[in-house]
Motif scaffolding. Sequence first.
Motif, short mmCIF file in Angstrom:
data_model
loop_
_atom_site.label_atom_id
_atom_site.label_comp_id
_atom_site.label_asym_id
_atom_site.label_seq_id
_atom_site.Cartn_x
_atom_site.Cartn_y
_atom_site.Cartn_z
N ALA A 53 -2.83 16.96 3.03
CA ALA A 53 -1.35 16.87 2.80
C ALA A 53 -1.21 15.65 1.88
N LYS A 54 -0.06 15.77 1.18
CA LYS A 54 0.36 14.83 0.24
C LYS A 54 1.08 13.71 1.01
N GLY A 55 0.95 12.53 0.35
CA GLY A 55 1.89 11.42 0.76
C GLY A 55 3.00 11.03 -0.30
N GLU A 56 3.04 9.47 -0.52
CA GLU A 56 4.14 9.34 -1.08
C GLU A 56 4.00 9.36 -2.72
N VAL A 57 2.55 9.25 -3.16
CA VAL A 57 2.28 8.94 -4.64
C VAL A 57 0.93 10.10 -4.73
N PRO A 58 1.07 11.45 -4.79
CA PRO A 58 -0.21 12.17 -4.82
C PRO A 58 -0.31 12.65 -6.29
N ASP A 59 0.53 12.43 -7.07
CA ASP A 59 0.33 13.10 -8.20
C ASP A 59 -0.98 12.36 -9.25
N GLY A 60 -1.84 13.21 -9.72
CA GLY A 60 -3.07 12.86 -10.47
C GLY A 60 -4.38 12.87 -9.67
N TYR A 61 -4.08 12.98 -8.33
CA TYR A 61 -5.19 12.82 -7.15
C TYR A 61 -5.41 14.40 -6.53
N ASN A 62 -6.68 14.60 -6.20
CA ASN A 62 -7.02 15.74 -5.35
C ASN A 62 -7.74 15.10 -4.13
N VAL A 63 -7.67 15.74 -3.23
CA VAL A 63 -8.41 15.33 -1.86
C VAL A 63 -9.30 16.43 -1.48
N LEU A 86 0.93 -1.13 -0.02
CA LEU A 86 0.03 0.13 0.20
C LEU A 86 1.12 1.20 0.06
N ARG A 87 0.47 2.15 -0.92
CA ARG A 87 1.32 3.46 -0.75
C ARG A 87 0.32 4.73 -0.60
N LEU A 88 0.68 5.53 0.12
CA LEU A 88 0.00 6.73 0.70
C LEU A 88 -0.23 7.77 -0.17
N ILE A 89 -1.40 8.02 -0.54
CA ILE A 89 -1.52 9.04 -1.74
C ILE A 89 -1.63 10.53 -0.89
N HIS A 90 -2.62 10.59 -0.25
CA HIS A 90 -3.00 11.83 0.45
C HIS A 90 -3.49 11.61 1.84
#
Lengths: 112, 117
Positions: A56-66, A43-47
């Motif tokens: 806040a951003k996690g490890e793989v935030p690109d392409g996502y918004n929250v 599992l990788r943290l997005i936001h």
Amino acid sequence: NAGVTQTPKFRVLKTGQSMTLLCAQDMNHEYMYWYRQDPGMGLRLIHYSVGEGTTAKGEVPDGYNVSRLKKQNFLLGLESAAPSQTSVYFCASRISGANVLTFGAGSRLTVL
Amino acid sequence: AQKITQTQPGMFVQEKEAVTLDCTYDTSDQSYGLFWYKQPSSGEMIFLIYQGSYDEQNATEGRYSLNFQKARKSANLVISASQLGDSAMYFCAMREAPGYNNNDMRFGAGTRLTVKP
């Protein structure tokens, strides 16, 4: 006691389409997280969010918004879906001071 | 950056026997927490056990125990008396400085355990 609920459970998108995944928790938890799970990568943290109105951003935030407009809800958005975003998405939450995350059941997204 | 390594993609164990799932981690922090989660075929993530880096005793929860070797940076999960229902993916995870505002929990790639009758 529903815990953490994710909707939808399954979704198929075409490249370029947008969508929103909803996470709702009824445990009054301050912290909420979005992870993605891909084969062989765990599992990788997005936001994540530490409270209402904060993200806040996690490890793989690109392409996502929250967004976290309400304490109980944490939304994950894909503005222009790409095949690389095909994955299983997990929402999780925890109360301040606790270590353990409570996970939702997951949402399987396929981008064609 | 913290890193979690699970070197066993798949493991088999005979029912009623014990099994050890390996996990090593890399961190420069002195304060961190280690976790194991179980993911059955239904897909949900189930918390199993937690070990704090300052805990002197190895954590135990029923049939689960965590073999914590701090100097070797390993946190192996031991399942005693395996049951068919233990067949699942198992993930090791770590978060540095738990209790503070560090929210980046990192997961290993997982080990798929199959219990044979």
